[in-house]
Design a protein around this motif. Structure first.
Motif, mmCIF file in Angstrom:
data_model
loop_
_atom_site.group_PDB
_atom_site.id
_atom_site.type_symbol
_atom_site.label_atom_id
_atom_site.label_comp_id
_atom_site.label_asym_id
_atom_site.label_seq_id
_atom_site.Cartn_x
_atom_site.Cartn_y
_atom_site.Cartn_z
ATOM 1 N N GLY A 178 37.692 41.022 60.878
ATOM 2 C CA GLY A 178 37.373 42.039 59.880
ATOM 3 C C GLY A 178 38.601 42.799 59.428
ATOM 4 O O GLY A 178 38.801 43.031 58.222
ATOM 5 N N ALA A 179 39.454 43.173 60.383
ATOM 6 C CA ALA A 179 40.681 43.895 60.036
ATOM 7 C C ALA A 179 41.593 43.027 59.174
ATOM 8 O O ALA A 179 42.226 43.519 58.228
ATOM 9 C CB ALA A 179 41.391 44.329 61.310
ATOM 10 N N GLU A 180 41.654 41.733 59.479
ATOM 11 C CA GLU A 180 42.512 40.823 58.710
ATOM 12 C C GLU A 180 41.992 40.604 57.294
ATOM 13 O O GLU A 180 42.783 40.409 56.356
ATOM 14 C CB GLU A 180 42.628 39.488 59.442
ATOM 15 C CG GLU A 180 43.376 39.582 60.767
ATOM 16 C CD GLU A 180 43.301 38.302 61.579
ATOM 17 O OE1 GLU A 180 42.542 37.390 61.173
ATOM 18 O OE2 GLU A 180 43.975 38.220 62.610
ATOM 19 N N LEU A 181 40.672 40.637 57.131
ATOM 20 C CA LEU A 181 40.079 40.349 55.824
ATOM 21 C C LEU A 181 40.046 41.570 54.902
ATOM 22 O O LEU A 181 39.887 41.423 53.685
ATOM 23 C CB LEU A 181 38.655 39.820 55.996
ATOM 24 C CG LEU A 181 38.537 38.393 56.542
ATOM 25 C CD1 LEU A 181 37.099 38.107 56.966
ATOM 26 C CD2 LEU A 181 38.984 37.385 55.490
ATOM 27 N N LEU A 182 40.178 42.751 55.454
ATOM 28 C CA LEU A 182 40.004 43.968 54.664
ATOM 29 C C LEU A 182 40.922 44.017 53.440
ATOM 30 O O LEU A 182 40.504 44.447 52.357
ATOM 31 C CB LEU A 182 40.255 45.206 55.535
ATOM 32 C CG LEU A 182 39.069 45.709 56.352
ATOM 33 C CD1 LEU A 182 39.507 46.805 57.313
ATOM 34 C CD2 LEU A 182 37.956 46.215 55.430
ATOM 35 N N ALA A 183 42.148 43.568 53.601
ATOM 36 C CA ALA A 183 43.111 43.667 52.494
ATOM 37 C C ALA A 183 42.688 42.850 51.286
ATOM 38 O O ALA A 183 43.063 43.180 50.149
ATOM 39 C CB ALA A 183 44.494 43.218 52.969
ATOM 40 N N GLY A 184 41.892 41.798 51.490
ATOM 41 C CA GLY A 184 41.473 40.954 50.381
ATOM 42 C C GLY A 184 40.147 41.339 49.774
ATOM 43 O O GLY A 184 39.665 40.654 48.859
ATOM 44 N N LEU A 185 39.544 42.432 50.249
ATOM 45 C CA LEU A 185 38.243 42.861 49.749
ATOM 46 C C LEU A 185 38.395 43.921 48.660
ATOM 47 O O LEU A 185 39.424 44.578 48.553
ATOM 48 C CB LEU A 185 37.406 43.428 50.898
ATOM 49 C CG LEU A 185 37.090 42.485 52.067
ATOM 50 C CD1 LEU A 185 36.252 43.208 53.104
ATOM 51 C CD2 LEU A 185 36.384 41.220 51.576
ATOM 52 N N SER A 186 37.351 44.070 47.878
ATOM 53 C CA SER A 186 37.331 45.148 46.886
ATOM 54 C C SER A 186 37.195 46.484 47.609
ATOM 55 O O SER A 186 36.854 46.546 48.796
ATOM 56 C CB SER A 186 36.160 44.957 45.929
ATOM 57 O OG SER A 186 34.929 45.168 46.612
ATOM 58 N N ALA A 187 37.448 47.563 46.889
ATOM 59 C CA ALA A 187 37.323 48.900 47.482
ATOM 60 C C ALA A 187 35.901 49.147 47.962
ATOM 61 O O ALA A 187 35.686 49.740 49.031
ATOM 62 C CB ALA A 187 37.742 49.960 46.463
ATOM 63 N N GLU A 188 34.925 48.669 47.197
ATOM 64 C CA GLU A 188 33.523 48.855 47.580
ATOM 65 C C GLU A 188 33.196 48.074 48.847
ATOM 66 O O GLU A 188 32.519 48.579 49.755
ATOM 67 C CB GLU A 188 32.603 48.404 46.436
ATOM 68 C CG GLU A 188 31.122 48.601 46.717
ATOM 69 C CD GLU A 188 30.243 48.123 45.573
ATOM 70 O OE1 GLU A 188 29.005 48.248 45.682
ATOM 71 O OE2 GLU A 188 30.796 47.616 44.570
ATOM 72 N N GLN A 189 33.685 46.837 48.924
ATOM 73 C CA GLN A 189 33.438 46.024 50.113
ATOM 74 C C GLN A 189 34.119 46.632 51.336
ATOM 75 O O GLN A 189 33.540 46.687 52.424
ATOM 76 C CB GLN A 189 33.939 44.603 49.884
ATOM 77 C CG GLN A 189 33.117 43.801 48.888
ATOM 78 C CD GLN A 189 33.778 42.473 48.560
ATOM 79 O OE1 GLN A 189 35.000 42.387 48.402
ATOM 80 N NE2 GLN A 189 32.964 41.433 48.442
ATOM 81 N N ALA A 190 35.346 47.085 51.159
ATOM 82 C CA ALA A 190 36.073 47.694 52.271
ATOM 83 C C ALA A 190 35.384 48.961 52.760
ATOM 84 O O ALA A 190 35.352 49.242 53.969
ATOM 85 C CB ALA A 190 37.512 47.999 51.854
#
Length: 316
Positions: free
Chosen positions: A151-163
């Motif tokens: 989850g921490a690794e994927l956060l940078a590639g998510l939209s602000a809403e998803q994050a």
């Protein structure tokens, strides 16, 4: 088609010979899988499923074979590894660990009703009760530590809403990790979705795909199951179906107070696990001829689980 390793007819005939099940009549790849290569195999003596295990270490295979033997011996409708004339259930085909199992009857249910859900709850309770006194240990590779790291690794590639949705969910998982791991344990299916259960009418005839099975908190298995079987059109929980599933389960294994308290958290944990794994699969298999489930489904379900009114029945 989700067949990662193609198999030729001569290769398959050589593999099947030690089983003594007659001549190979036909075989075809199964398109539904996302992690292993699966084939329907027709032989003179019946219908079977061949699985080439693509993900996970070979050393885990004896766990799957032993677990399915235990459940089969407990009269549950599960596949189990057939043995060749050398007595071995785990063999090799095309360089991959391979199992031949009986093909179970029935079909998948896309729109389950209360009766379907009650039978799934009963089945899940039987799986847990058959193993909780003698748990076959296997740590899942999609557990809490994996969720927190991935989850921490994927956060940078998510939209602000998803994050904004994922970040507090990860914080919650970290905060409750010790309490979750202290819940009552057994062996879990850990992937009991609608496409892994078969029915004839309203009679449950089979449960398949134990390749995510592990040892762990029983409540996690229940949350994963409710998150797929008991959905309304918006991805929220259909309460009557969920009550049917949970009631049938609790009639065989009553829930504890600790499980009742952590129930809303565990529903969210189940959503995070499959949201993350689907995001990773979508990235890894992009452009390949592989079935990829939509990550958005579990993003929506996680959003819907921020408030959970559904309670566990008969908590003691």
């Amino acid at each position: 088609m989700s067949v990662f390793t193609p198999v030729t007819r001569p290769e398959l005939e050589t593999f099947l010979a030690p089983y003594g099940l007659g001549r190979l009549l036909d075989f075809q790849g199964i398109a539904a899988g996302t992690e292993n290569s699966n084939f329907f195999v027709s032989l003179e003596q019946g219908e079977y499923v061949l699985t080439l295990v693509e993900r996970g270490p070979v050393e885990d295979m004896p766990f799957f074979i032993e677990l399915l033997d235990v459940l089969h011996d407990a009269d549950m409708p599960v596949p189990y590894a057939l043995r060749g004339n050398d007595g071995q259930g785990l063999r090799e085909l095309c360089g991959k660990p391979a199992l031949l199992q009986p093909r179970l009857s029935g079909k998948h249910i896309k729109a389950p009703n209360n009766q379907h859900c009650a039978q799934v709850g009963e089945l899940l309770a039987h799986i847990h009760m058959a193993t909780r006194e003698r748990i076959i240990e296997r740590r899942t590779d999609r557990g809490i530590d994996w969720m927190l790291q991935s989850g921490a690794e994927l956060l940078a590639g998510l939209s602000a809403e998803q994050a904004a949705l994922l970040t507090p969910a990860l914080d919650e998982i970290a905060a409750h990790k010790a309490r979750i791991l202290a819940l009552p344990k057994a062996n879990l299916h850990a992937d009991l979705f609608r496409d892994n259960v078969m029915f004839e009418g309203t009679h449950l005839t089979g449960v398949i795909d134990f390749y995510n099975a592990c040892s762990g908190p029983m409540l996690y298995d229940i949350a994963i199951t409710v998150n797929d079987w008991c959905l309304d059109e918006q991805g929220g929980i259909d309460v009557p179906r969920a009550q049917a599933l949970l009631g049938a389960y609790a009639a065989l294994r009553p829930f504890s107070a600790a499980e009742a308290e952590l129930w809303p958290v565990m529903l969210r944990v189940g959503c995070v696990r499959f949201w993350l794994s689907r995001l990773i699969a979508a990235r890894e298999f992009a452009g390949m001829d592989v079935t990829i489930h939509d990550p958005r489904e579990f993003e929506v379900r996680l959003a819907q689980r921020q408030q959970v009114a559904l309670k566990l029945p008969f908590a003691l």
